[in-house]
Write an enzyme that holds these catalytic residues in place. Structure first.
Site, PDB file in Angstrom:
ATOM      1  N   HIS A 146       0.816  -1.217   0.000  1.00 51.75           N
ATOM      2  CA  HIS A 146       0.000   0.000   0.000  1.00 51.75           C
ATOM      3  C   HIS A 146       0.853   1.273   0.000  1.00 51.75           C
ATOM      4  O   HIS A 146       0.785   2.081  -0.911  1.00 51.75           O
ATOM      5  CB  HIS A 146      -0.912   0.016   1.230  1.00 51.75           C
ATOM      6  CG  HIS A 146      -1.834  -1.160   1.346  1.00 51.75           C
ATOM      7  ND1 HIS A 146      -2.913  -1.335   0.515  1.00 51.75           N
ATOM      8  CD2 HIS A 146      -1.847  -2.201   2.197  1.00 51.75           C
ATOM      9  CE1 HIS A 146      -3.558  -2.438   0.861  1.00 51.75           C
ATOM     10  NE2 HIS A 146      -2.929  -2.990   1.876  1.00 51.75           N
ATOM     11  N   ASP A 147       1.619   1.461   1.067  1.00 49.94           N
ATOM     12  CA  ASP A 147       2.372   2.708   1.220  1.00 49.94           C
ATOM     13  C   ASP A 147       3.502   2.838   0.194  1.00 49.94           C
ATOM     14  O   ASP A 147       3.700   3.921  -0.383  1.00 49.94           O
ATOM     15  CB  ASP A 147       2.930   2.828   2.646  1.00 49.94           C
ATOM     16  CG  ASP A 147       1.818   2.951   3.685  1.00 49.94           C
ATOM     17  OD1 ASP A 147       0.656   3.178   3.287  1.00 49.94           O
ATOM     18  OD2 ASP A 147       2.115   2.829   4.882  1.00 49.94           O
TER      19      ASP A 147
END
Lengths: 314, 308
Positions: free
Chosen positions: B238-239
Site C-alpha cells: 500500500h504505502d
C-alpha cells in the site's frame, strides 16, 4: 402443476421497466400473477397510468394496483430528466384497457401471495417502497416469497449520486427492510446493468421485427438512449430488464454472493449498497449480486422476446 | 531534473517501513523530513519507529512529531496487522536521534514556505497532521503543489466494508484535506490491492543480501500470514505504491475525480466517495489511481533495493 415461476411485477414504468415487463410477458418460464406500480421515475399517478398502458400493449392479463406517492420515510424524488414528463415519453401507447384494483399495491401483493399455491417471486424494478411495506405489514408471508429479483444499487458506485443508485436512494429505509428480510435476493445493480447496453444497431434489429410491440420497444430505446448519449453512454443501459433476465436466463449472468447492507444516513452515502467483501460483519451472504453479463446474449433475449409478440398477433 | 522536495507523513507501520527503504533510494524524490502520526499504532510507537528506521538506514533527515489521534473522534488502530509496536515485533536499532522541537503541522508549513510552492506531501497514514496544518495556516493551500496519499478506495474498504483504514481513522481530517484546494492524488485500495508482492518475490529481494533487503522480507512476514487468512497470497504494498506514484506515475493509471469523505453514515463512515462512475458529477479535486502495472512495479522495487 405448472413449471412456470409465478411472479409479481413491481415497477415504476419507466422505459426500462416497460422493456423488463415486455421480456417477462414473452417468456414461457414466467407466469405474471399481478402488477403493481411504485413512485419513482415519475409520480405514482404517471407510473400507474404507464403501467396500465404497458400492460394493455403487451396483453398482460393480470390484476393491477397502485402504490403510494411517498417513500416509507422522506420526500419523493422523480427522474423526469431520464424518462420524460410522462415518465414514459416517446411512442404513443394504447389507452389502458384495465382499471386499477380498489386496493393498494401492498394489499394486492399480499392477496396474490396468500392465494398462490407456490411461493411467489417478486420482480422489483423501482424503489422498494411496496416490497418493504409488504415485509413490514405481512411478515407471515415471508416463507411464501420465493425470491426477490431487484434492479437497484451498485456494489462499487452509484448513478444518481456518486454513492447511490436511484431506486435505492429514493427509499433507503424500504431497501434496508428488504435486504435484512432473509428472503433470497438477486441484485441487478449498476455493476451489471451498465454492462447491459443495447446499441443503436440493436434498436434497428428490434424495429425491423415489425410487430407493434417491437416497434414501440425500439422507440422506447431511441428515447432512453437519447438521454444517456448526452452523458457519454454508447448504448441504452436497460437496467430493469436484467432483473427479469436473471430469472429467465441466469446462465448469461455472472454473480457473486455478498452480505449487503443499506446506508440510510450520511452526507454522501444515503442509499449506498455496501457489500462485505472480506467478511467483516461475520454475516452469511444475503444477496446474489450480478456483476457481469453476456451482452450479446442479453440483446438476443430482448430481440427474441420482441419477436414473440409478432407470432402472438398472427 | 531537480528532485521533488517532499515531506513523508506516516505512521510506521510495516508497509511504511518499506516506503522508507524505497523513498531513500528514489532519485526523483528529495525527502526533506518525516512527520509522524498516530495510525497503525500509537504516536509513541510511530515516532519511535520513524527514528529507528532512519538510524537503520543511516539516513539523516529530521523527524517531527504529529497528532496523537484524530481531530474529532476516538482513536482506532491496526495493531492486529502491524504488531503491538507497529513493526511486527521487529526490533529496530536503538537511536540517540530525537524529534525536532516543533510539531508536524508547523513543520509542514515551515518547509512549504521555504520551498516557495514546490513542496509535495506524501501522506501514508491518517491525514490528521495535514488537516491540522490546513486549519492553522490559511496560506498553506497556495504553498503545496500536490498531495499524494495512501488511503481510501473508490469501491470497497479494508477497515469496514465501506472504508479504508487511513481514512476511517480520521474521516473529518481526510475530508478537510480533500477540500483544501490542493490536488490530492488518491492511491487507494483500488490500485494498492493490485500492488501485490508474492512470497517468492520477497525471497528474491532478501537474496540481494543487504541488511535492508533481508529486513524487507522479514518485517512483512506476519502480514503475509495475516493476508493468507483473507485468501491473498503475498502482501499488498500500500504505502510503497504511493511513494513510487509520487516519484513517477507512469506505471499507474489515475483518473481525475471529485472526491469527498463520508463522516456521518451509520455504516459508511470513512468511505471515500468518488464521482468516477456516476452520472452525477462533482468539481474535480483530485485523481484516483485505479490500476498499476504490477510487473513494472516489482521491477522498480528490485532496482531500488539493489542500491543497498
Amino acid at each position: 402443476m405448472t413449471s412456470k415461476i409465478p411472479i409479481i411485477l413491481d415497477g415504476d414504468p419507466g422505459h426500462d421497466d416497460a422493456i423488463a415487463w415486455m421480456l417477462a410477458k414473452a417468456s414461457d418460464k414466467l407466469e405474471i400473477l399481478a402488477c403493481t406500480s411504485v413512485s419513482g421515475n415519475q409520480s405514482i399517478e404517471k407510473t400507474s397510468l404507464n403501467a396500465r398502458r404497458v400492460m394493455t400493449l403487451l396483453g398482460i392479463d393480470a390484476p393491477f394496483a397502485m402504490g403510494r406517492e411517498e417513500p416509507l420515510h422522506g420526500e419523493p424524488i422523480h427522474a423526469a430528466n431520464v424518462h420524460g414528463e410522462t415518465g414514459l415519453d416517446g411512442p404513443a401507447l394504447p389507452e389502458p384497457a384495465l382499471e386499477p384494483e380498489p386496493v393498494t399495491a401492498v394489499e394486492l401483493m399480499a392477496k396474490t401471495i396468500s392465494a398462490s399455491s407456490e411461493p411467489v417471486t417478486i420482480v422489483a424494478t423501482g424503489p422498494l417502497t411496496n416490497v418493504g411495506a409488504l415485509l413490514i405489514l405481512y411478515p407471515e408471508l415471508k416463507p411464501k416469497i420465493a425470491h426477490i429479483s431487484i434492479m437497484g444499487g451498485g456494489l462499487a458506485f452509484g448513478n444518481w449520486t456518486p454513492a447511490a443508485e436511484f431506486n435505492i436512494l429514493i427509499d433507503p429505509e424500504a431497501a434496508d427492510v428488504v435486504y435484512k428480510s432473509g428472503v433470497p435476493l438477486t441484485m441487478a445493480g449498476l455493476d451489471v446493468t451498465l454492462k447491459a447496453l443495447v446499441f443503436p444497431e440493436d434498436f434497428e434489429r428490434i424495429r425491423a421485427l415489425g410487430n407493434r410491440v417491437a416497434v414501440v420497444v425500439a422507440e422506447w430505446l431511441d428515447f432512453f438512449y437519447n438521454f444517456h448519449r448526452s452523458l457519454g453512454y454508447t448504448g441504452a443501459p436497460v437496467h430493469d430488464a436484467v432483473a427479469v433476465a436473471a430469472l429467465i436466463k441466469p446462465e448469461i449472468l455472472t454473480a457473486r454472493d455478498y452480505y449487503v447492507q443499506i446506508e440510510t444516513s450520511g452526507d454522501f452515502c444515503r442509499g449506498a449498497t455496501v457489500a462485505d467483501h472480506y467478511g467483516f460483519t461475520n454475516q452469511p451472504p444475503n444477496t446474489h449480486a450480478l456483476v457481469d453479463i453476456d451482452r450479446e446474449a442479453f440483446v438476443d433475449l430482448l430481440a427474441e422476446a420482441a419477436a414473440w409478440y409478432g407470432k402472438e398477433s398472427e | 531534473m531537480t528532485p521533488i522536495p517532499v515531506i513523508l507523513d506516516c505512521d510506521p507501520g510495516v508497509d511504511d517501513a518499506i516506503a522508507f527503504l524505497l523513498a531513500k533510494q528514489l532519485p526523483q524524490l528529495n525527502v526533506l523530513a518525516i512527520t509522524s502520526v498516530a495510525g497503525n499504532v500509537g504516536l509513541e510507537y510511530t515516532t519511535y519507529n520513524a527514528l529507528g528506521l532512519l538510524e537503520f538506514l543511516d539516513w539523516d533527515i529530521p523527524v517531527y512529531r504529529g497528532a496523537s489521534g484524530p481531530i474529532f473522534r476516538k482513536r482506532v488502530e491496526a495493531a492486529e496487522v502491524h504488531g503491538s509496536n507497529g513493526m511486527a515485533g521487529f526490533d529496530l536499532p536503538h537511536t540517540r536521534r530525537e524529534v525536532e522541537g516543533i510539531n508536524a503541522w508547523d513543520a509542514i508549513h515551515k518547509y512549504a514556505v521555504e520551498q516557495q510552492g514546490s513542496l509535495e506531501i506524501i501522506a501514508v497514514g491518517p491525514l490528521t497532521n495535514l488537516a491540522m496544518a490546513f486549519l492553522k495556516y490559511p496560506d498553506l493551500p497556495h504553498l503545496i503543489k500536490r498531495i499524494v496519499i495512501m488511503g481510501g478506495a473508490a469501491s470497497e474498504g479494508n477497515a469496514t466494508p465501506a472504508a479504508e483504514f487511513n481514512i476511517y481513522a480520521d474521516p473529518e481530517a481526510a475530508d478537510i484535506v480533500f477540500c483544501a484546494g490542493v490536488p490530492v492524488h488518491m492511491c487507494g485500495l483500488d490500485m494498492t490491492m493490485k500492488a501485490l508482492m508474492t512470497p517468492t518475490e520477497l525471497d528474491q529481494i532478501a537474496a540481494l543480501g543487504s541488511k535492508q533487503a533481508i529486513f524487507f522480507r522479514d518485517v512483512v512476514q506476519d502480514i503475509v500470514v495475516f493476508m493468507s487468512k483473507l485468501g491473498i497470497t503475498g502482501i499488498n504494498m500500500h504505502d510503497p505504491a504511493a511513494v513510487l506514484y509520487a516519484a513517477d506515475d507512469s506505471i499507474f493509471k489515475a483518473y481525475p475525480a471529485g472526491i469527498r469523505v463520508e463522516t456521518k453514515g451509520s455504516i459508511t463512515q470513512g468511505k471515500t466517495v468518488t464521482d468516477l462512475f456516476s452520472d452525477a458529477k462533482w468539481p474535480k479535486n483530485g485523481f484516483v489511481a485505479m490500476d498499476i502495472d504490477r510487473e513494472a512495479f516489482v521491477k522498480r522495487v528490485f532496482e531500488l533495493m539493489s542500491k543497498y
